[in-house]
Design a protein around this motif. Structure first.
Motif, PDB file in Angstrom:
ATOM      1  N   VAL A  18      -2.774   2.450  -4.206  1.00 27.14           N
ATOM      2  CA  VAL A  18      -2.592   3.476  -4.518  1.00 27.14           C
ATOM      3  C   VAL A  18      -3.893   4.375  -3.422  1.00 27.14           C
ATOM      4  O   VAL A  18      -4.564   4.002  -4.690  1.00 27.14           O
ATOM      5  CB  VAL A  18      -1.865   3.874  -5.782  1.00 27.14           C
ATOM      6  CG1 VAL A  18      -1.277   5.406  -5.189  1.00 27.14           C
ATOM      7  CG2 VAL A  18      -1.339   2.819  -6.175  1.00 27.14           C
ATOM      8  N   SER A  19      -3.213   4.575  -2.468  1.00 27.11           N
ATOM      9  CA  SER A  19      -4.480   5.422  -1.982  1.00 27.11           C
ATOM     10  C   SER A  19      -4.549   6.824  -2.409  1.00 27.11           C
ATOM     11  O   SER A  19      -3.709   7.524  -2.417  1.00 27.11           O
ATOM     12  CB  SER A  19      -4.698   5.292  -0.337  1.00 27.11           C
ATOM     13  OG  SER A  19      -3.228   6.418  -0.413  1.00 27.11           O
ATOM     14  N   SER A  20      -6.024   7.769  -1.738  1.00 22.07           N
ATOM     15  CA  SER A  20      -6.127   9.048  -1.514  1.00 22.07           C
ATOM     16  C   SER A  20      -6.729   9.015  -3.266  1.00 22.07           C
ATOM     17  O   SER A  20      -8.777   8.722  -3.765  1.00 22.07           O
ATOM     18  CB  SER A  20      -5.260   9.590  -1.821  1.00 22.07           C
ATOM     19  OG  SER A  20      -4.867   9.479  -3.109  1.00 22.07           O
ATOM     20  N   LYS A  45      -0.516   6.419  -8.881  1.00 26.53           N
ATOM     21  CA  LYS A  45      -1.369   6.433  -9.142  1.00 26.53           C
ATOM     22  C   LYS A  45      -2.321   5.717  -8.292  1.00 26.53           C
ATOM     23  O   LYS A  45      -2.538   4.812  -8.839  1.00 26.53           O
ATOM     24  CB  LYS A  45      -2.031   7.556 -10.613  1.00 26.53           C
ATOM     25  CG  LYS A  45      -1.198   8.205 -11.518  1.00 26.53           C
ATOM     26  CD  LYS A  45      -1.382   8.653 -12.864  1.00 26.53           C
ATOM     27  CE  LYS A  45      -0.348   9.873 -13.362  1.00 26.53           C
ATOM     28  NZ  LYS A  45      -1.188   9.643 -14.820  1.00 26.53           N
ATOM     29  N   PRO A  46      -4.010   6.319  -7.923  1.00 26.94           N
ATOM     30  CA  PRO A  46      -5.268   5.536  -7.950  1.00 26.94           C
ATOM     31  C   PRO A  46      -5.069   4.053  -8.939  1.00 26.94           C
ATOM     32  O   PRO A  46      -5.491   3.109  -8.445  1.00 26.94           O
ATOM     33  CB  PRO A  46      -5.879   6.170  -7.339  1.00 26.94           C
ATOM     34  CG  PRO A  46      -5.338   7.669  -6.824  1.00 26.94           C
ATOM     35  CD  PRO A  46      -4.657   7.940  -7.632  1.00 26.94           C
ATOM     36  N   THR A  54      -3.923   0.831  -9.222  1.00 21.95           N
ATOM     37  CA  THR A  54      -4.212  -0.268  -7.936  1.00 21.95           C
ATOM     38  C   THR A  54      -4.649  -1.341  -9.413  1.00 21.95           C
ATOM     39  O   THR A  54      -5.382  -1.586 -10.276  1.00 21.95           O
ATOM     40  CB  THR A  54      -5.054   0.233  -7.650  1.00 21.95           C
ATOM     41  OG1 THR A  54      -4.901   1.379  -6.445  1.00 21.95           O
ATOM     42  CG2 THR A  54      -5.320  -1.001  -6.186  1.00 21.95           C
ATOM     43  N   LEU A  58       0.879  -0.869  -0.118  1.00 24.69           N
ATOM     44  CA  LEU A  58      -0.588  -0.024  -0.389  1.00 24.69           C
ATOM     45  C   LEU A  58       1.145   1.628  -0.116  1.00 24.69           C
ATOM     46  O   LEU A  58       1.672   1.106   0.832  1.00 24.69           O
ATOM     47  CB  LEU A  58      -0.644   0.432   1.001  1.00 24.69           C
ATOM     48  CG  LEU A  58      -1.629   1.060   1.519  1.00 24.69           C
ATOM     49  CD1 LEU A  58      -2.892   0.868   0.304  1.00 24.69           C
ATOM     50  CD2 LEU A  58      -2.236   1.023   2.700  1.00 24.69           C
ATOM     51  N   VAL A  59       0.119   2.291  -0.977  1.00 28.80           N
ATOM     52  CA  VAL A  59       1.492   3.470  -1.224  1.00 28.80           C
ATOM     53  C   VAL A  59       0.025   4.291  -1.191  1.00 28.80           C
ATOM     54  O   VAL A  59      -0.892   4.078  -1.934  1.00 28.80           O
ATOM     55  CB  VAL A  59       2.164   2.968  -1.632  1.00 28.80           C
ATOM     56  CG1 VAL A  59       1.211   3.358  -3.750  1.00 28.80           C
ATOM     57  CG2 VAL A  59       3.068   4.465  -2.146  1.00 28.80           C
ATOM     58  N   GLN A  60       1.106   5.685  -0.963  1.00 33.61           N
ATOM     59  CA  GLN A  60      -0.135   6.922  -1.882  1.00 33.61           C
ATOM     60  C   GLN A  60      -0.050   7.387  -2.401  1.00 33.61           C
ATOM     61  O   GLN A  60       1.379   6.916  -3.035  1.00 33.61           O
ATOM     62  CB  GLN A  60       0.187   8.573  -0.237  1.00 33.61           C
ATOM     63  CG  GLN A  60       0.054   7.405   0.994  1.00 33.61           C
ATOM     64  CD  GLN A  60       0.689   9.098   2.182  1.00 33.61           C
ATOM     65  OE1 GLN A  60       0.201   9.806   2.094  1.00 33.61           O
ATOM     66  NE2 GLN A  60       1.368   9.181   3.004  1.00 33.61           N
ATOM     67  N   ALA A  61      -0.374   7.789  -2.768  1.00 34.89           N
ATOM     68  CA  ALA A  61      -1.007   8.493  -4.584  1.00 34.89           C
ATOM     69  C   ALA A  61       0.413   9.887  -4.493  1.00 34.89           C
ATOM     70  O   ALA A  61       0.698   9.892  -3.446  1.00 34.89           O
ATOM     71  CB  ALA A  61      -2.209   9.817  -4.932  1.00 34.89           C
ATOM     72  N   GLY A  94       3.331   8.151  -3.940  1.00 36.48           N
ATOM     73  CA  GLY A  94       4.858   7.951  -3.489  1.00 36.48           C
ATOM     74  C   GLY A  94       5.133   6.575  -5.147  1.00 36.48           C
ATOM     75  O   GLY A  94       4.633   6.829  -6.035  1.00 36.48           O
TER      76      GLY A  94
END
Length: 121
Positions: A119-121, A86-87, A90, A11-14, A16
């Motif tokens: 990818v979150s957010s 980017k989300p 995912t 899991l990684v943030q947008a 990242g």
């Protein structure tokens, strides 16, 4: 036969980065074109990137400039460095081995088990 095992997802943030790795065994690694594909729920498996034994590479347009595929023939590994995630990136990511540098999933003979990238957010 060729066995392929992916690692490095998560899991990684947008915005990242993640680095996926695929370890190959069973046959001479340098005989194969190596590729990365991904599949989101309810969607078709799609091509991401591929690399030949030498330096030739192929990328789908949506990842150009963000993802880099590389291989280490001594270690029998292929990596996918994913930056600026980017989300929509995912998916479950799969490494694959084949005999031709192509975007077509049907031209790859061996597949790893897949690894989740979120990818979150």
């Amino acid at each position: 036969q060729v066995q392929l095992v992916e690692s490095g997802g998560g899991l990684v943030q947008a915005g990242g980065s993640l680095r996926l790795s695929c370890a190959a065994s069973g046959r001479t690694f340098s005989n194969y074109i190596m590729g990365w594909f991904r599949q989101a729920p309810g969607k078709e498996r799609e091509f991401v990137a591929a690399i030949a034994v030498g330096s030739n590479t192929l990328y789908t347009n949506s990842v150009k400039g963000r993802f880099t595929i590389s291989r280490n023939n001594t270690k029998s590994t292929v990596d996918l460095q994913m930056n600026s995630l980017k989300p929509e990136d995912t998916a479950v990511y799969y490494c694959a081995a084949g005999g031709l540098l192509t975007t077509s999933k049907n031209r790859y003979s061996y597949w790893g088990q897949g690894i989740q990238v979120t990818v979150s957010s």
